[in-house]
Design a protein around this motif. Structure first.
Motif, mmCIF file in Angstrom:
data_model
loop_
_atom_site.group_PDB
_atom_site.id
_atom_site.type_symbol
_atom_site.label_atom_id
_atom_site.label_comp_id
_atom_site.label_asym_id
_atom_site.label_seq_id
_atom_site.Cartn_x
_atom_site.Cartn_y
_atom_site.Cartn_z
ATOM 1 N N LEU A 4 -21.838 -7.304 69.540
ATOM 2 C CA LEU A 4 -20.429 -7.407 69.190
ATOM 3 C C LEU A 4 -19.603 -7.700 70.444
ATOM 4 O O LEU A 4 -19.858 -7.140 71.511
ATOM 5 C CB LEU A 4 -19.915 -6.100 68.569
ATOM 6 C CG LEU A 4 -20.073 -5.869 67.076
ATOM 7 C CD1 LEU A 4 -19.382 -4.562 66.703
ATOM 8 C CD2 LEU A 4 -19.494 -7.011 66.262
ATOM 9 N N LEU A 5 -18.600 -8.548 70.283
ATOM 10 C CA LEU A 5 -17.627 -8.804 71.331
ATOM 11 C C LEU A 5 -16.266 -8.318 70.854
ATOM 12 O O LEU A 5 -15.833 -8.681 69.761
ATOM 13 C CB LEU A 5 -17.571 -10.303 71.655
ATOM 14 C CG LEU A 5 -18.868 -10.949 72.130
ATOM 15 C CD1 LEU A 5 -18.687 -12.457 72.273
ATOM 16 C CD2 LEU A 5 -19.331 -10.338 73.444
ATOM 17 N N ILE A 95 -20.639 -5.753 59.735
ATOM 18 C CA ILE A 95 -21.535 -5.823 60.886
ATOM 19 C C ILE A 95 -22.998 -5.860 60.425
ATOM 20 O O ILE A 95 -23.846 -6.525 61.033
ATOM 21 C CB ILE A 95 -21.282 -4.633 61.839
ATOM 22 C CG1 ILE A 95 -19.886 -4.751 62.456
ATOM 23 C CG2 ILE A 95 -22.335 -4.574 62.937
ATOM 24 C CD1 ILE A 95 -19.452 -3.527 63.242
ATOM 25 N N GLN A 96 -23.285 -5.160 59.337
ATOM 26 C CA GLN A 96 -24.648 -5.157 58.809
ATOM 27 C C GLN A 96 -25.099 -6.546 58.364
ATOM 28 O O GLN A 96 -26.302 -6.812 58.260
ATOM 29 C CB GLN A 96 -24.761 -4.164 57.658
ATOM 30 C CG GLN A 96 -24.725 -2.709 58.119
ATOM 31 C CD GLN A 96 -24.688 -1.716 56.972
ATOM 32 O OE1 GLN A 96 -24.145 -2.006 55.909
ATOM 33 N NE2 GLN A 96 -25.268 -0.545 57.190
ATOM 34 N N GLU A 97 -24.151 -7.447 58.116
ATOM 35 C CA GLU A 97 -24.496 -8.810 57.705
ATOM 36 C C GLU A 97 -24.953 -9.672 58.876
ATOM 37 O O GLU A 97 -25.513 -10.755 58.671
ATOM 38 C CB GLU A 97 -23.298 -9.464 57.027
ATOM 39 C CG GLU A 97 -22.857 -8.785 55.727
ATOM 40 C CD GLU A 97 -21.639 -9.436 55.118
ATOM 41 O OE1 GLU A 97 -21.233 -10.507 55.620
ATOM 42 O OE2 GLU A 97 -21.086 -8.881 54.153
ATOM 43 N N LEU A 98 -24.721 -9.216 60.105
ATOM 44 C CA LEU A 98 -25.158 -9.966 61.272
ATOM 45 C C LEU A 98 -26.676 -9.980 61.369
ATOM 46 O O LEU A 98 -27.335 -8.951 61.140
ATOM 47 C CB LEU A 98 -24.602 -9.350 62.550
ATOM 48 C CG LEU A 98 -23.172 -9.676 62.970
ATOM 49 C CD1 LEU A 98 -22.790 -8.812 64.160
ATOM 50 C CD2 LEU A 98 -23.008 -11.148 63.306
ATOM 51 N N GLY A 104 -21.278 -10.971 66.701
ATOM 52 C CA GLY A 104 -20.040 -10.830 65.939
ATOM 53 C C GLY A 104 -18.892 -10.536 66.883
ATOM 54 O O GLY A 104 -19.100 -10.148 68.038
ATOM 55 N N ALA A 105 -17.662 -10.730 66.404
ATOM 56 C CA ALA A 105 -16.517 -10.495 67.288
ATOM 57 C C ALA A 105 -15.308 -10.003 66.509
ATOM 58 O O ALA A 105 -15.073 -10.427 65.371
ATOM 59 C CB ALA A 105 -16.149 -11.764 68.045
ATOM 60 N N PHE A 106 -14.557 -9.105 67.135
ATOM 61 C CA PHE A 106 -13.222 -8.723 66.706
ATOM 62 C C PHE A 106 -12.238 -9.384 67.669
ATOM 63 O O PHE A 106 -12.401 -9.279 68.893
ATOM 64 C CB PHE A 106 -13.022 -7.205 66.769
ATOM 65 C CG PHE A 106 -13.786 -6.419 65.751
ATOM 66 C CD1 PHE A 106 -13.248 -6.178 64.493
ATOM 67 C CD2 PHE A 106 -15.047 -5.905 66.048
ATOM 68 C CE1 PHE A 106 -13.940 -5.441 63.553
ATOM 69 C CE2 PHE A 106 -15.740 -5.159 65.119
ATOM 70 C CZ PHE A 106 -15.192 -4.928 63.859
ATOM 71 N N LEU A 107 -11.234 -10.055 67.148
ATOM 72 C CA LEU A 107 -10.163 -10.594 67.980
ATOM 73 C C LEU A 107 -9.018 -9.585 67.959
ATOM 74 O O LEU A 107 -8.369 -9.386 66.934
ATOM 75 C CB LEU A 107 -9.701 -11.956 67.460
ATOM 76 C CG LEU A 107 -10.774 -13.053 67.369
ATOM 77 C CD1 LEU A 107 -10.134 -14.389 67.006
ATOM 78 C CD2 LEU A 107 -11.556 -13.180 68.668
ATOM 79 N N GLU A 136 -19.564 -5.580 73.980
ATOM 80 C CA GLU A 136 -18.887 -5.892 75.241
ATOM 81 C C GLU A 136 -17.395 -6.043 74.976
ATOM 82 O O GLU A 136 -17.002 -6.541 73.912
ATOM 83 C CB GLU A 136 -19.448 -7.198 75.823
ATOM 84 C CG GLU A 136 -18.818 -7.623 77.141
ATOM 85 C CD GLU A 136 -19.369 -8.941 77.658
ATOM 86 O OE1 GLU A 136 -18.806 -9.474 78.629
ATOM 87 O OE2 GLU A 136 -20.361 -9.442 77.071
ATOM 88 N N VAL A 137 -16.584 -5.608 75.924
ATOM 89 C CA VAL A 137 -15.128 -5.683 75.795
ATOM 90 C C VAL A 137 -14.598 -6.779 76.719
ATOM 91 O O VAL A 137 -14.891 -6.796 77.916
ATOM 92 C CB VAL A 137 -14.460 -4.339 76.132
ATOM 93 C CG1 VAL A 137 -12.943 -4.447 76.002
ATOM 94 C CG2 VAL A 137 -14.992 -3.238 75.223
#
Length: 252
Positions: A4-5, A95-98, A104-107, A136-137
């Protein structure tokens, strides 16, 4: 492992994106967008515009509906914890779909480390133990940085601390430092401190940006009026201000 980003996208101006954020968006397979409802649809639209411009196809966009939050609850901290837990459940399912080799990423509006719940939600998902991933952030330009830049002022003064707080806390505790950054103050609590100077901004970095500065005693009423008008017009408002004790009344 899934990755995740958490990408800070700045305070509203598309040009706030850092080169690091642009590269992170290009490396993403699935973007997770939390939909806050029709009133704030333009916040979703900005994210989609950034994805369209900087994402590398094929990518996917997955939306989670933001749970309702009780903003009038007397037990404020408990209400926030409950809201975050329900948001974690909604995001966990996406997230489980990744795939195990996907990103995956949150903007995140502004900077993920400044007055935002995404990091707490991500940690809650990991604690639940139903899905594992690394994350990672990516830092972004915060509303605080945008505010001081637009007013052409420094955030700090020599030998003076800066207190980051909320409108609720300011109303309860009053001035706890000579320089205070206040986030989302629905009740304009600065009005109780007429001897301070205020640097206020709403919708920073967007075409609707509003800026006001001056002694609270002189501009406080104007800020209240502008805030109320803007919220009525758009249905929502995001604002930030720096409250600064004037030089002649510095404490300590």
């Amino acid at each position: 492992m899934k990755r995740l980003l958490i990408i800070g996208i700045g305070a509203g101006d598309p040009d706030h994106l850092t080169l690091q954020a642009v590269k992170a968006i290009a490396a993403t397979d699935m973007f997770i967008i939390v939909d806050k409802g029709e009133v704030k649809q333009e916040l979703v639209q900005l994210r989609q515009d950034l994805i369209h411009e900087h994402g590398r196809r094929p990518y996917r966009i997955a939306e989670a509906r933001d749970p309702e939050r009780d903003r009038s609850a007397a037990a404020y901290v408990e209400a926030v914890d409950d809201w975050r837990a329900r948001r974690a459940v909604a995001c966990e399912a996406l997230i489980q779909e990744l795939g195990d080799d996907e990103t995956g990423a949150f903007l995140v509006w502004g900077d993920p480390g400044v007055y935002d719940s995404t990091l707490a939600v991500v940690e809650e998902i990991l604690r639940r133990g139903n899905v594992t991933f690394d994350y990672e952030v990516i830092p972004g330009i915060s509303s605080v940085a945008a505010l001081t830049a637009r007013h052409r002022i420094g955030l700090t003064r020599v030998g003076r601390p800066v207190h980051l707080t909320t409108g609720r806390r300011l109303a309860e505790q009053g001035a706890t430092a000579d320089d205070m950054v206040v986030m989302l103050d629905a009740h304009c609590s600065f009005a109780a401190l007429p001897d301070h100077h205020v640097y206020w901004g709403a919708y920073l970095g967007t075409p609707d940006e509003i800026l006001v500065s001056g002694p609270v005693a002189e501009v406080g009423d104007r800020i209240r009026e502008l805030r109320a008008e803007a919220r009525e017009r758009k249905g929502w408002i995001m604002d930030t201000y720096l409250l600064r004790r004037q030089e002649g009344t510095l404490s300590g």
